[in-house]
Design a protein around this motif. Structure first.
Motif, PDB file in Angstrom:
ATOM      1  N   MET A 300       0.667  -0.999   0.077  1.00  0.00           N
ATOM      2  CA  MET A 300       0.046   0.073   0.053  1.00  0.00           C
ATOM      3  C   MET A 300       0.923   1.245   0.132  1.00  0.00           C
ATOM      4  O   MET A 300       0.585   2.071  -0.577  1.00  0.00           O
ATOM      5  N   GLN A 301       1.935   1.167   0.910  1.00  0.00           N
ATOM      6  CA  GLN A 301       2.864   2.332   0.810  1.00  0.00           C
ATOM      7  C   GLN A 301       3.422   2.540  -0.539  1.00  0.00           C
ATOM      8  O   GLN A 301       3.645   3.684  -1.018  1.00  0.00           O
ATOM      9  N   GLY A 302       3.956   1.529  -1.164  1.00  0.00           N
ATOM     10  CA  GLY A 302       4.438   1.696  -2.559  1.00  0.00           C
ATOM     11  C   GLY A 302       3.333   2.406  -3.390  1.00  0.00           C
ATOM     12  O   GLY A 302       3.972   3.495  -4.105  1.00  0.00           O
ATOM     13  N   LEU A 303       2.123   1.813  -3.470  1.00  0.00           N
ATOM     14  CA  LEU A 303       1.157   2.576  -4.258  1.00  0.00           C
ATOM     15  C   LEU A 303       1.032   3.900  -3.952  1.00  0.00           C
ATOM     16  O   LEU A 303       0.827   4.782  -4.713  1.00  0.00           O
ATOM     17  N   GLN A 304       0.817   4.153  -2.770  1.00  0.00           N
ATOM     18  CA  GLN A 304       0.601   5.594  -2.354  1.00  0.00           C
ATOM     19  C   GLN A 304       1.697   6.464  -2.786  1.00  0.00           C
ATOM     20  O   GLN A 304       1.753   7.509  -3.395  1.00  0.00           O
ATOM     21  N   ASN A 305       3.011   6.033  -2.692  1.00  0.00           N
ATOM     22  CA  ASN A 305       4.123   6.658  -3.037  1.00  0.00           C
ATOM     23  C   ASN A 305       3.961   7.151  -4.701  1.00  0.00           C
ATOM     24  O   ASN A 305       4.303   8.002  -5.119  1.00  0.00           O
TER      25      ASN A 305
END
Lengths: 410, 89
Positions: A300-305
Motif C-alpha cells: 500500500m505504501q508503494g502504491l501511495q508513493n
C-alpha cells in the motif's frame, strides 16, 4: 665312571619349591580366569562359611574352595552329585601342597544347556526371518494409548510408570497384568498381548521385566512368546532385565530396550522437547502473521508513493518550483549585470578624475592663456610685453611676457 | 484463495483434539502462514486458530497426569473389564 655335572642341581626347600610352583600357576593368565565343569563330591560347609568340595569327572578330580564372601553372593549352592560349572583361579594351598580351584562363581551345568537351547532357538527363528529388520515397525512418535505387559507388582512397572509420568503424562496407559516368571508365564504373556490388541488397540506395547537369573528370564526365551510378539498388530518394545541380558523376545520385538525404564523412554517423547517444539511453532506463528500483515502495508505504501508522485498537484507543485527557480536565476542575473555596470562606471569616473585639468593644476602646473582666451602652447605664440592670464590650482593672476626662448631640439 | 487454508480453519473445536492432532494442525497453520498466499482475512483466521491451538497444547502439557488402567477378567473370551490402576505406594 660317570662324570660329575659342571653344576650341581640346586637344592630346594619344600616351601621354596611350593612357592615357585604357586607362582608359576598364578602367572599363567589362562589359569586365573577359567570355567571347569564336573560333578560335586565331598561337599562340606563348616561354620566358617567357606565352601569346600571335590570336582570330578570319570578320570580325574580336583579340590575346590569358595570363600565365605563369594558363597554369600551365590544364588545357587551346589549339593553332592550336582553337575556344575565352577569359575575361578587355580593356585596351590602351600600347607598341604595341594593345588586347588579358588572359586568365585558356580552355576549348574543345566544353565549351559539352557544357553545352548537359547542359541538353537535363536538361530532357528532367525533363519525363519522372524527377526528381520523389514519386519520391524516404527514406534509412533506420540502414542495416545500405551499397553504394558508385565507383573502388576514388579519394579519394572513402577519404573515404567514413573518414566511415563515424567516424560509424557498425556498418554493413557493400560496394564495387562501377567506373571513374568515361572511355568505359566509364557502363556500369560501371550494372552496379555492378545487381549491388549483385541480389546484396547494401543498404539504401542511395552513388554517388560526387571533383572534376574537366566531361569527367571526364561519366559522371554519362549518360542511362542516370540511368535506372539512378532504377530502383534502394534509395535512391541521389549525391555527385559539389565543392559547385558538378551532374550529371544528382544530379538522378536520391534524395538529392544536395555531396561524397562529405557523401554518407556523409547515409547514416548520427552515433554520438555514437546514444550520446546510448541514454543518454536508459537514464534513462527507470530513471525508468519507479521510478515503477512507487513506485506499489504508495504504494498500500500508503494502504491501511495506512486500515486503521490503522479498526482496533478505534484505536477503543479513541480511546475511552480521550476518557475520559482527560473525567477530566482533571472533575478540573480540582473543583479550581476547591474554590479558589473557599476564597477565599470566607477572605473570610468576614476579615469576621468585623472584627466581633470583642475587636479593637474593642484600638483603645481599652470595654464597660460592669451587675452583672447587661447591657451598658450608655444613660445612663438606670444610677443615680449604681451599680457597673459595665468591659471593655477586655486585661481588666476595677470602676467607680462618678458622674453621668449624656444627649446633647442635634441 | 487457497483450498488448504479453508480446510485448516474449518476444523473441530480444539477441546476435542488430542495433543498430537492439535500440534499437527498448528504445524500446518504455521507452514500455511509462512508459504502460502492467503488473503488478509484468511491469514488472520489462521493466526487466531493457531494461537488457540498453541494455548490448548500448552494447557494440556501443564495439567497432564498419567492415566493408568488395568485389564481384569479372565483372558479367555469374555470382554475384559478396565479398572483404574493404583500402584502400590
Amino acid at each position: 665312571m660317570s662324570q660329575l655335572p659342571l653344576f650341581q642341581p640346586s637344592t630346594w626347600t619344600v616351601a621354596g619349591i611350593t612357592q615357585y610352583l604357586r607362582q608359576l600357576l598364578e602367572d599363567d593368565a589362562a589359569l586365573q580366569d577359567l570355567w571347569v565343569v564336573g560333578e560335586v563330591s565331598n561337599c562340606s560347609r563348616p561354620s566358617s562359611g567357606h565352601l569346600y568340595f571335590t570336582l570330578k569327572d570319570a578320570s580325574a578330580s580336583m579340590r575346590v574352595v569358595m570363600w565365605r564372601g563369594a558363597v554369600l553372593r551365590q544364588e545357587y549352592i551346589p549339593r553332592e552329585g550336582d553337575a556344575v560349572e565352577v569359575h575361578g583361579a587355580i593356585s596351590i594351598y602351600e600347607t598341604s601342597g595341594l593345588y586347588q580351584l579358588y572359586a568365585d562363581a558356580i552355576r549348574p551345568t543345566g544353565e549351559g544347556y539352557l544357553y545352548q537351547e537359547f542359541l538353537r532357538l535363536k538361530a532357528r527363528l532367525e533363519a525363519e526371518g522372524l527377526f528381520d529388520e523389514e519386519r520391524k515397525r516404527p514406534v509412533p512418535r506420540w502414542p495416545h494409548c500405551i499397553g504394558i505387559v508385565t507383573s502388576p507388582t514388579g519394579a519394572a512397572l513402577r519404573d515404567i510408570l514413573n518414566t511415563l509420568q515424567r516424560r509424557f503424562p498425556l498418554a493413557r496407559v493400560v496394564l495387562a497384568p501377567t506373571a513374568v516368571q515361572g511355568e505359566e508365564a509364557p502363556a500369560g504373556i501371550i494372552a496379555a498381548l492378545q487381549t491388549l490388541n483385541a480389546a484396547i488397540h494401543p498404539d504401542v506395547i511395552l513388554l517388560a521385566r526387571g533383572g534376574g537369573s537366566i531361569e527367571d528370564l526364561w519366559a522371554f526365551n519362549d518360542e511362542y512368546v516370540a511368535r506372539a510378539i512378532a504377530a502383534s498388530p502394534v509395535p512391541v518394545i521389549c525391555g527385559v532385565g539389565h543392559e547385558t541380558d538378551f532374550t529371544i523376545a528382544d530379538f522378536a520385538a520391534d524395538l529392544r530396550a536395555p531396561t524397562p525404564t529405557a523401554a518407556a523412554e523409547l515409547a514416548v517423547p520427552d515433554s520438555m522437547e514437546l514444550r520446546a517444539g510448541l514454543e518454536e511453532q508459537k514464534d513462527r506463528l507470530k513471525l508468519g502473521i507479521r510478515s503477512v500483515l507487513d506485506t499489504p502495508i508495504w504494498r500500500m505504501q508503494g502504491l501511495q508513493n506512486r500515486l503521490r508522485l503522479n498526482s496533478p498537484l505534484t505536477r503543479l507543485r513541480s511546475g511552480r518550483q521550476h518557475l520559482d527557480e527560473l525567477c530566482r536565476r533571472q533575478q540573480s542575473g540582473l543583479l550581476h549585470l547591474l554590479q558589473l555596470k557599476r564597477l565599470r562606471l566607477e572605473g570610468a569616473s576614476l579615469r576621468l578624475e585623472t584627466l581633470n585639468p583642475q587636479a593637474i593644476l593642484g600638483r603645481g602646473y599652470a595654464i597660460v592663456r592669451q587675452a583672447d582666451g587661447r591657451v598658450v602652447r608655444s613660445v612663438h605664440q606670444v610677443q615680449p610685453g604681451e599680457g597673459v592670464r595665468v591659471q593655477v590650482g586655486d585661481g588666476e593672476f595677470g602676467a607680462r611676457v618678458e622674453d621668449q626662448q624656444a627649446r633647442s631640439k635634441p | 484463495m487457497s483450498p488448504s487454508s479453508s480446510t485448516l480453519t474449518n476444523s473441530s473445536p480444539v477441546e476435542e483434539l488430542t495433543y498430537e492432532q492439535a500440534f499437527s494442525e498448528l504445524e500446518k497453520i504455521v507452514s500455511a502462514l509462512e508459504t502460502e498466499e492467503n488473503s488478509l482475512d484468511e491469514s488472520m483466521a489462521l493466526f487466531e486458530r493457531g494461537q488457540e491451538l498453541a494455548r490448548y497444547c500448552a494447557g494440556l502439557l501443564d495439567k497432564a497426569e498419567l492415566k493408568v488402567q488395568q485389564l481384569c477378567g479372565d483372558s479367555e473370551g469374555s470382554d475384559p473389564a478396565l479398572t483404574d490402576f493404583r500402584p502400590l505406594p
